[in-house]
Every structure is written in C-alpha cells, then in structure tokens.
Design an enzyme around this catalytic site. Structure first.
Site, short mmCIF file in Angstrom:
data_model
loop_
_atom_site.label_atom_id
_atom_site.label_comp_id
_atom_site.label_asym_id
_atom_site.label_seq_id
_atom_site.Cartn_x
_atom_site.Cartn_y
_atom_site.Cartn_z
N HIS A 1 -1.71 -10.10 -4.92
CA HIS A 1 -2.94 -10.78 -5.36
C HIS A 1 -3.66 -10.02 -6.46
O HIS A 1 -4.48 -10.59 -7.18
CB HIS A 1 -3.87 -11.06 -4.17
CG HIS A 1 -4.61 -9.90 -3.61
ND1 HIS A 1 -4.19 -9.20 -2.50
CD2 HIS A 1 -5.77 -9.31 -3.98
CE1 HIS A 1 -5.06 -8.24 -2.21
NE2 HIS A 1 -6.04 -8.28 -3.11
N ASN B 1 -5.79 -15.58 5.73
CA ASN B 1 -6.62 -14.58 5.06
C ASN B 1 -7.63 -13.97 6.03
O ASN B 1 -8.31 -14.68 6.75
CB ASN B 1 -7.35 -15.24 3.88
CG ASN B 1 -7.98 -14.24 2.96
OD1 ASN B 1 -7.57 -13.07 2.91
ND2 ASN B 1 -8.97 -14.67 2.21
N TRP B 2 -7.70 -12.64 6.07
CA TRP B 2 -8.57 -11.88 6.97
C TRP B 2 -8.16 -11.98 8.44
O TRP B 2 -8.90 -11.54 9.31
CB TRP B 2 -10.04 -12.33 6.84
CG TRP B 2 -10.65 -12.07 5.51
CD1 TRP B 2 -10.82 -12.95 4.49
CD2 TRP B 2 -11.18 -10.83 5.04
NE1 TRP B 2 -11.42 -12.34 3.42
CE2 TRP B 2 -11.66 -11.03 3.73
CE3 TRP B 2 -11.30 -9.56 5.62
CZ2 TRP B 2 -12.24 -10.03 2.98
CZ3 TRP B 2 -11.89 -8.56 4.87
CH2 TRP B 2 -12.35 -8.80 3.56
N ASP C 1 2.40 -8.84 0.44
CA ASP C 1 1.42 -8.76 -0.64
C ASP C 1 1.70 -7.54 -1.53
O ASP C 1 0.99 -6.55 -1.50
CB ASP C 1 0.02 -8.69 -0.05
CG ASP C 1 -1.06 -9.08 -1.06
OD1 ASP C 1 -0.74 -9.15 -2.25
OD2 ASP C 1 -2.20 -9.30 -0.65
N ASN D 1 -11.25 -16.73 -0.95
CA ASN D 1 -11.26 -15.45 -0.26
C ASN D 1 -12.69 -15.04 0.08
O ASN D 1 -13.00 -14.68 1.22
CB ASN D 1 -10.60 -14.39 -1.14
CG ASN D 1 -10.62 -13.01 -0.50
OD1 ASN D 1 -10.31 -12.86 0.68
ND2 ASN D 1 -11.00 -12.01 -1.27
N ASN E 1 -10.02 -1.60 -2.82
CA ASN E 1 -8.92 -0.87 -2.19
C ASN E 1 -7.63 -1.68 -2.19
O ASN E 1 -6.55 -1.14 -1.89
CB ASN E 1 -9.25 -0.50 -0.75
CG ASN E 1 -9.96 0.82 -0.62
OD1 ASN E 1 -11.05 0.90 -0.08
ND2 ASN E 1 -9.34 1.88 -1.12
N SER E 2 -7.71 -2.97 -2.50
CA SER E 2 -6.50 -3.78 -2.55
C SER E 2 -5.46 -3.13 -3.45
O SER E 2 -5.75 -2.75 -4.58
CB SER E 2 -6.82 -5.18 -3.08
OG SER E 2 -7.56 -5.92 -2.15
N PHE F 1 -4.00 -4.20 1.96
CA PHE F 1 -4.27 -5.45 1.25
C PHE F 1 -5.35 -6.31 1.87
O PHE F 1 -5.81 -7.28 1.26
CB PHE F 1 -2.99 -6.28 1.07
CG PHE F 1 -2.46 -6.95 2.31
CD1 PHE F 1 -2.80 -8.26 2.61
CD2 PHE F 1 -1.60 -6.28 3.17
CE1 PHE F 1 -2.29 -8.90 3.73
CE2 PHE F 1 -1.09 -6.91 4.29
CZ PHE F 1 -1.43 -8.22 4.58
N ASP F 2 -5.82 -5.97 3.06
CA ASP F 2 -6.82 -6.84 3.69
C ASP F 2 -7.43 -6.11 4.88
O ASP F 2 -7.03 -4.99 5.22
CB ASP F 2 -6.16 -8.14 4.16
CG ASP F 2 -7.13 -9.32 4.20
OD1 ASP F 2 -8.33 -9.10 3.99
OD2 ASP F 2 -6.68 -10.45 4.44
#
Length: 742
Positions: free
Chosen positions: A85, A213-214, A222, A328, A668-669, A685-686
C-alpha cells in the site's frame, strides 16, 4: 465458518508470564535506546543499544523514509522493501486500462525493466541528527506575542536548514520534540530517482481489502519492492537512463525464518504523529466532534468518487489510491470511536491533570514555575476549537485540484517577489523541484468530472457554515449560484474555460508575475486571486496561535517529564515523522467480549486471538471475488502444499501474518520488523481494531500486524517467480530435497 487453525492449544492469548507482563510502550528516539539497554537485551536484543544510536551505522542506516511510509534497503544495489500500500500510488501511476498492474502485479526481471515511480517519489536516508534546541531558544525572548514567536522559530529553522542544505543532494528539516521543549536538525540524503521493481497482484497485496482492514485474523501479503538510483557519480540525480543503483552503506539481511510466539521483535521506522500528551479537553473534542465529523466526511467523499467514476476505468485508476486512503481513514475513525467508548481514557486524562495540579501546589518551586500553566493551556485550546468547523471546511475546499493548483501558483508568484530566506516554506528554491512535480502529478490523478463532483460536495459543506464563519470573497464568487443546478452550471463553465487542466499550462504559470495572475481570465485563477487576502488573514491568525502554543506546550511537557521523573518513568516524545525504534514480543491477545466468532485461522475460538495466520486462512476466505480473490498460482500452491523451506512444523503450513506488542502508528507502514540480530523477519503494515486508539492511548491489548517474511519469500518463489530478487537479497535457492520435503 472458517477452518480451525492447527496451532497448538497453548499458543493462544495467554503465553508465558514474562510475555504477558512486559510493557512495550514507546516510540523511542535512537539516542534513548541505551536507557532501555538492560530491558531490551533481557527480552532478546543481541545488538548493542549504544551502537544503535549512530544513524550512519547498522541497522539504522538501512532504514529509510519514503515520505509518509517507511522502507529498508535489502541489497547492496539499492533494492528497497516496503508495503504494497506504500507503493500503491506508483503501481496505479504505471497502470493502464490495457495493463492494470494493480490487478496483475508487476515484476522487473532486470534493471532495464524497472518502471519510474510516481512523480515526487523519494527515498530519504537519514545521515545525521543534531540537537539544535539552544539555537532555536536563542532566537526567542521574554514577552514575545504568538506571531513574533512563530516568526522567530520559523526564521531560526530556515537558517539552520539553509546551512545544512549547502551540502548538495540532502534534505534537512528541524523537528520539534516534547511539544517544542527540544529541537533536532535532521539531515537526509534525498534520492530522487525511484523505480518500481516488484509488486504482487492486489489480490495478494491487498487481500481482504477494506473488510479486513484493521482486523485480525489477517492474510495480507502487503509488500512491494522499489529501487533507489543515483547519477553515475553516486550523487542524487533526476531520472535518467544513465543513472545507476544506489549502493547503501548498510542493508538488512533477509532471514528465511520468521519469529515464533514470545520472540523479541523490534521495528525501526518513521511514525507520523501521536497525541499521547494532549489535554483532557483535546481528547474530549477529538472523540466527540472531530472523529465523528471526519468519519462521515471521508465516507461521503469516497462515495462521491465511487459514483463519479462508475463505468470509467481510467478515472477509477486515477483515484484508486485516494479512495484506498479515504476508506482506510474512515474505518480508522470508526474504530477510534468504538475503542474510546470502551475506554476510560478521558477519565484518566482528567485525573492526571488533577494530580499534576496537586503536585505543582505541593512544591513551592513548582508552584512558582508552573503557576497557571494548566489553566492557560486550557484556555488556548478552547480558543482554537472555537473556529474548528470553519477550519475543517476550508481545509478541504482545495480538494478541487484546479483551485488548489491556482492558489499554489498565485502564492508562488507572490513569494518569488521576496528574498529566498523570507519566503514561506514550500515556496523557497529548495522546494521548486517538489513544487514542479506536484504540478505534473495532477495529470495522472485528475479527471474533471470527478474533481467537480468532489468540489461540489465540499461547497455544500461550506454553505452550511454559520454566517460569521464564511469567507466574503468566496460568497461573492458563489453569488446566486451557491447550490443546485445554478452551481453545477457555474462549475461546468469553469472547468471548460480553465487552462489549468494541461500540465504545460500549469508549469508555464510558475514563471508568471502577480500582475499576470490578476489580469488572467482563467476562472480558477480569478477565484484564487480574489480569495487570497481573506485566506492570508486566516493564515496569519493561525500562525499567531501556533506561536502561543509554542510557548505553552514545552512548559507543559517539562512539567510532565518532571512529574514522571519522580516516578522513575522515562518519557518518549510523541511521534513526529522522525526515526524511532519500538520493540515488543510476538503475542496474541484477548479482544473485547463478543468479538470472537468461533475458531478460525488465527483465532482459537476460546481464549482469544493467536499470533499467527497461515495459508489455510487464505483458502478458507477465498470467494473468487474482490476483496477475497487470489491468483490461481497461489491457490494451486496451497492446494499442492508446496510449502518448501518455508514450512512451519508447529503451524503445519506457511505463516502469513503475525501479531506483536510493538508500538506503531501511521508512517510506520513498511517498517522493517527485525529479530534480535537486526535481520528482517517481516514488515509492519497495520494494527488491530482494538489498537486504533494507540495514537492516543497504548494499552495491554495494543497489537501491530506484520507480514511474515516467510510468506513474502514463499509468494515470490512459488507464485511470482521473482528468483532474480531472491538471489539479489542473498536468499539462496532451496535444494531439490528441501523442495520435495512436503
């Protein structure tokens, strides 16, 4: 129902006593790591924390910023790994109706097949970090009002940056820490030629989409790869066929084994911002006004784009990255609100402020030093919030790419009348490359029909403002065409008449004078010129308020630090986009009651969420339709159990994603997840749905989600055939015996 995970029964949320009792809160500056040395080494760090303070040495020098995401060098030839992403904009930029790289994925099997990343893409390598607090504070004096304080700080920063950037090819910035109690000048090598190397299909890189997502369990690959290029002389240069791969001083070794439950992990990256030291009033306002408002705005905005791009593949591709971001954040804000509703965050903030006031009053020295500080800060916060509805609407009025371009171009013409050091940040000579790229980038992210629909939505929100918060010049522009058919006719005429839709026209306006702007008959330029004085007045008010906060926030943080020092509690600064190190353990958790929906991959159905998911979960979730589609080659490899060297005996499969207790946030992704030796074992990534409030409040259930390195390498080897990249990263081809072991 999803298939049950075969993880051993003792691998649930409750692991060893050590794992369950360790606090891993904090986004630490590298210079603070020696303070944590005993704790880090006790948990499993094998590196010397003292050497990790040197940003030119391993592993800090291998960790880089993409300007919004984090990445890492993983080969001597400038190969960069980050999240899918994080490269989404570049993948979308290179996609066409005939060759949709988002859907199909992309692999360059040689350097000459690599594609230019989206305009403005950068790789930033931090090379130096110096405390300049004395230089900033030296520019301040007693009795300064907010406007003077803001100007003094800004001028001091500009001077420091100018001196730093005398070294060509570097980008420098002064960052504030602890609310402005300290300042550091950070110097980064700015690599301008960035290319797309490899990205799996979105059905891997974004598997689960907005639904997952989350969420946990998660099964998302990812990851993606870029490459940094420099000129033949080794210095940063614009894109050229003559450029060569950058050779970093250090790169991370890619492990072929991921972590096990209870293992120590650390993440080095560039977290964007957190708000852990905000006041109770700010917490109350954010969760009871800002987040509910933004959640609706973002959802509406995404829906407007969806309706406007329906049936238009070209427009859909242009706005794909924006829509992904909007969805997101919308889900993020929803989770924020739910998490806040279950927490006692506001009560704890209020109690802290009561405790601080009592601590101040109990000590004559503190009483003199901090006096009415808490009350003064509270009053300033209330003043700022008094115009928040107007400020939010005006912030989004520029979502018309045409109005935004016109306003930026006109401002540039005005700023260019001043000496460079007196110009507004963003309009100095150091900013011209970025500015030019921003004008070029519009071409691939703009469609007039969609842009008009977005702007219409935000004009309607503007129309709902009370009379006292409206902008006279914009009201005059709207006239009798403020809504409905009349507004659409007015906007339609503007988009038809403007020349700003053409890249060459936008670039040409960069060289024009303020007088030429004022004489223009382009409707968007006319609007930008007419609104300038009103908007500039608001800008000056905002700067003055920022200056007032710059006097009170550092004192408040000084108070907090002094208070916590008595409790022997080290204090890390809020995230601000600079390099930080976080640490934790691989660990599952028990979510709120009612969350668990029965056993599944990554979920034991009883004690909570286990820390690993596997290939079985992909197969169980697969529907053949977005967002639970997957390439046939991946499905075939799962069906054949072609696990090879990435087989995990405990999991009886290949691990896909894992949970840890590391403290991360946006920015931080793409961050490298490392083991105690500093080897790459995954990518952050999440976070989980129960961790969304981590920007404000870290708790025992805060969890980060990582791509396991074994899944990344397995897909590259078994699905995409990225053998050239595996070889480059030093991941040797497995033997025939290992290949047929399972």
């Amino acid at each position: 129902m999803l298939a049950a995970c075969d993880k051993p029964a003792d691998a649930g949320a409750g692991a060893t006593d050590t794992v369950s009792t360790v606090s891993t809160e904090g986004m630490w500056m590298p210079s603070q790591l020696p303070q944590l040395g005993d704790k880090l080494q006790g948990l499993g760090l094998e590196l010397d924390p003292k050497t990790m303070t040197d940003l030119t040495e391993f592993p800090m020098n291998a960790v880089i910023s993409l300007g919004g995401c984090t990445a890492s060098f993983v080969s001597p030839e400038g190969l960069v790994v980050t999240n899918h992403h994080c490269a989404y904009g570049s993948i979308s930029y290179n996609s066409t109706e005939d060759n949709d790289l988002l859907a199909n994925g992309f692999l360059a099997r040689s350097l000459d097949e690599e594609l230019p990343a989206a305009p403005g893409s950068r790789v930033y390598v931090t090379v130096d970090m110096n405390d300049v607090t004395d230089k900033i504070d030296g520019a301040l004096s007693e009795g300064m009002d907010g406007a003077a304080r803001f100007a003094a700080i800004e001028d001091a920063k500009k001077g420091l940056v100018s001196d730093c950037e005398a070294d060509p090819g570097h980008r420098c910035e002064v960052y504030s820490y602890y609310g402005g109690a300290s300042y550091y000048l950070i110097k980064q090598l700015e690599i301008r030629d960035v290319r797309l190397v490899h990205a799996p299909a979105s059905s891997i890189g974004k598997f689960g989409g907005d639904i997952d997502n989350w969420m946990w369990p998660r099964h998302t690959g990812d990851y993606s790869f870029l490459r940094a290029y420099v000129g033949p002389d080794g210095k940063p240069a614009d894109y050229s066929e003559d450029n060569v791969p950058y050779q970093p001083r250090h790169h991370l070794t890619v492990s072929t084994e991921g972590p096990q439950e209870g293992d120590f992990v650390m993440v080095a990256g560039y977290p964007g911002s957190t708000n852990r030291y905000r006041t109770a009033t700010e917490v109350d306002n954010n969760f009871n006004w800002y987040y509910p408002t933004m959640q609706k705005v973002l959802a509406d905005w995404s829906a407007v784009i969806g309706e406007a791009t329906a049936g238009n593949k070209d427009a859909e591709l242009k706005y794909a990255s924006l829509v992904a971001g909007l969805n997101n954040y919308s889900k993020n804000f929803t989770g924020m609100l739910e998490g806040y509703g279950r927490s006692d965050l506001l009560a704890r903030k209020r109690q802290l402020e009561n405790d601080l006031q009592a601590w101040i009053e109990a000590n004559p020295e503190s009483a003199e030093k901090y006096a009415s500080l808490i009350t003064d800060l509270q009053e300033l916060v209330n003043e700022k919030q008094s115009t928040q509805e107007r400020d939010l609407v005006l912030r989004f009025m520029d979502r018309s790419a045409m109005l935004s371009a016109a306003r930026d171009l006109y401002r540039l013409s005005l700023e260019k009348q001043k000496p460079d050091m007196e110009r507004e940040p963003g309009y100095q000579e150091r900013d011209m490359t970025r500015f030019t790229e921003s004008m070029k980038r519009i071409e691939r992210r703009f469609h007039p029909q969609v842009d008009r629909a977005i702007w219409t939505y935000f004009i309607e929100r503007y129309n709902a403002l009370p009379e006292t918060q409206r902008i006279a010049s914009f009201d005059a522009f709207l006239g009798d065409s403020a809504s409905g058919k009349a507004l659409q006719e007015k906007l339609s005429a503007m988009y038809e008449a403007t020349g700003l839709t053409e890249t060459e026209a936008r670039l040409a306006w960069m060289e024009k004078s303020p007088e030429e702007f004022r004489a223009s008959d382009d409707p968007f330029i006319q609007l930008a010129v007419s609104m300038y004085e009103d908007m500039h007045a608001i800008e000056l008010q905002d700067k003055a308020m920022t200056g007032r906060f710059a006097e009170l926030r550092p004192r408040y943080m000084d108070l907090l630090i002094a208070y916590y020092e008595e409790q022997d509690k080290p204090v890390y600064p809020d995230a601000n986009g600079s390099l930080r190190v976080t640490y934790g353990l691989v660990k599952g958790y028990t979510p709120p009651a009612g969350t668990i929906q029965g056993p599944a991959d990554g979920n034991d159905g009883k004690d909570g969420f286990v820390p690993f998911t596997t290939l079985r979960g992909i197969k169980a979730k697969y529907t053949g339709e977005d967002p639970f589609d997957a390439p046939q080659a991946l499905l075939d490899a799962i069906e054949e159990k072609a696990y090879g060297r990435f087989y995990d005996e405990q999991l009886d499969s290949v691990p896909v994603n894992f949970l840890s207790t590391v403290d991360i946030t946006g920015g931080n992704s793409g961050s490298a997840t490392m083991n105690g030796k500093g080897e790459l074992i995954g990518l952050a990534f999440d976070g989980t749905y129960d961790s969304i409030n981590a920007d404000w409040d870290f708790n025992d259930n805060t969890r980060a989600i990582h791509v396991d390195v074994e899944y990344m390498l397995w897909v590259m080897e078994k699905v995409d055939g990225a053998h050239n990249l595996l070889e480059e990263m030093g991941v040797a081809a497995e033997s025939v015996a290992a290949e047929t072991a399972h």
